[in-house]
Motif scaffolding. Structure first.
Motif, PDB file in Angstrom:
ATOM      1  N   UNK A 168       0.839  -1.198   0.000  1.00  0.00           N
ATOM      2  CA  UNK A 168       0.000   0.000   0.000  1.00  0.00           C
ATOM      3  C   UNK A 168       0.869   1.241   0.000  1.00  0.00           C
ATOM      4  N   UNK A 169       1.870   1.246   0.823  1.00  0.00           N
ATOM      5  CA  UNK A 169       2.721   2.416   0.975  1.00  0.00           C
ATOM      6  C   UNK A 169       3.587   2.679  -0.260  1.00  0.00           C
ATOM      7  N   UNK A 170       4.155   1.648  -0.855  1.00  0.00           N
ATOM      8  CA  UNK A 170       5.142   1.843  -1.907  1.00  0.00           C
ATOM      9  C   UNK A 170       4.641   1.638  -3.332  1.00  0.00           C
ATOM     10  N   UNK A 171       3.493   1.005  -3.516  1.00  0.00           N
ATOM     11  CA  UNK A 171       3.001   0.747  -4.866  1.00  0.00           C
ATOM     12  C   UNK A 171       1.669   1.443  -5.123  1.00  0.00           C
ATOM     13  N   UNK A 172       0.666   1.093  -4.367  1.00  0.00           N
ATOM     14  CA  UNK A 172      -0.677   1.605  -4.641  1.00  0.00           C
ATOM     15  C   UNK A 172      -0.773   3.102  -4.410  1.00  0.00           C
ATOM     16  N   UNK A 173      -0.213   3.578  -3.331  1.00  0.00           N
ATOM     17  CA  UNK A 173      -0.267   5.013  -3.028  1.00  0.00           C
ATOM     18  C   UNK A 173       0.310   5.877  -4.132  1.00  0.00           C
ATOM     19  N   UNK A 174       1.556   5.632  -4.555  1.00  0.00           N
ATOM     20  CA  UNK A 174       2.117   6.443  -5.643  1.00  0.00           C
ATOM     21  C   UNK A 174       1.355   6.314  -6.968  1.00  0.00           C
ATOM     22  N   UNK A 175       0.796   5.126  -7.261  1.00  0.00           N
ATOM     23  CA  UNK A 175       0.015   4.983  -8.489  1.00  0.00           C
ATOM     24  C   UNK A 175      -1.213   5.885  -8.462  1.00  0.00           C
ATOM     25  N   UNK A 176      -1.923   5.879  -7.349  1.00  0.00           N
ATOM     26  CA  UNK A 176      -3.133   6.682  -7.242  1.00  0.00           C
ATOM     27  C   UNK A 176      -2.779   8.172  -7.224  1.00  0.00           C
ATOM     28  N   UNK A 177      -1.853   8.565  -6.378  1.00  0.00           N
ATOM     29  CA  UNK A 177      -1.482   9.979  -6.265  1.00  0.00           C
ATOM     30  C   UNK A 177      -0.849  10.476  -7.564  1.00  0.00           C
ATOM     31  N   UNK A 178       0.006   9.675  -8.169  1.00  0.00           N
ATOM     32  CA  UNK A 178       0.646  10.081  -9.425  1.00  0.00           C
ATOM     33  C   UNK A 178      -0.348  10.257 -10.558  1.00  0.00           C
ATOM     34  N   UNK A 179      -1.327   9.386 -10.637  1.00  0.00           N
ATOM     35  CA  UNK A 179      -2.310   9.526 -11.708  1.00  0.00           C
ATOM     36  C   UNK A 179      -3.216  10.731 -11.480  1.00  0.00           C
ATOM     37  N   UNK A 180      -3.555  11.030 -10.232  1.00  0.00           N
ATOM     38  CA  UNK A 180      -4.345  12.229  -9.944  1.00  0.00           C
ATOM     39  C   UNK A 180      -3.539  13.474 -10.287  1.00  0.00           C
ATOM     40  N   UNK A 181      -2.271  13.503  -9.928  1.00  0.00           N
ATOM     41  CA  UNK A 181      -1.413  14.635 -10.248  1.00  0.00           C
ATOM     42  C   UNK A 181      -1.251  14.800 -11.759  1.00  0.00           C
ATOM     43  N   UNK A 182      -1.066  13.699 -12.473  1.00  0.00           N
ATOM     44  CA  UNK A 182      -0.942  13.764 -13.929  1.00  0.00           C
ATOM     45  C   UNK A 182      -2.222  14.285 -14.573  1.00  0.00           C
ATOM     46  N   UNK A 183      -3.375  13.843 -14.079  1.00  0.00           N
ATOM     47  CA  UNK A 183      -4.651  14.338 -14.613  1.00  0.00           C
ATOM     48  C   UNK A 183      -4.800  15.827 -14.371  1.00  0.00           C
ATOM     49  N   UNK A 184      -4.432  16.286 -13.177  1.00  0.00           N
ATOM     50  CA  UNK A 184      -4.503  17.716 -12.861  1.00  0.00           C
ATOM     51  C   UNK A 184      -3.609  18.521 -13.797  1.00  0.00           C
ATOM     52  N   UNK A 185      -2.375  18.064 -13.996  1.00  0.00           N
ATOM     53  CA  UNK A 185      -1.446  18.797 -14.867  1.00  0.00           C
ATOM     54  C   UNK A 185      -1.903  18.787 -16.322  1.00  0.00           C
TER      55      UNK A 185
END
Length: 71
Positions: free
Chosen positions: A36-53
């Motif tokens: 959860x900490x090292x795989x799922x979290x960055x995938x979710x947060x990274x995709x939200x950040x990419x969508x925002x940008x």
């Protein structure tokens, strides 16, 4: 982006399920918390950040096109 977001949520759901079942039977959750900490979290947060940008870039590009400039 959408695939990463979906994959992140699937991994997050699986790991949370494993973690809670392990806690319910009295075990110690080891690797599910790490996943959860090292795989799922960055995938979710990274995709939200990419969508925002991407949306910000699209709005900027549309504004430039409306003003008659090419981006």
């Amino acid at each position: 982006m959408v695939r990463a977001w979906g994959l992140g949520h699937v991994v997050l759901g699986i790991c949370l399920t494993i973690k809670w079942v392990t806690l319910l039977v009295g075990g110690e959750p080891g690797w599910p918390a790490d996943v959860i900490r090292w795989v799922a979290g960055p995938l979710v947060v990274g995709s939200i950040l990419a969508a925002f940008l991407f949306r910000r870039w699209e709005r900027r590009r549309a504004r430039a096109m409306n003003e008659g400039r090419q981006a």
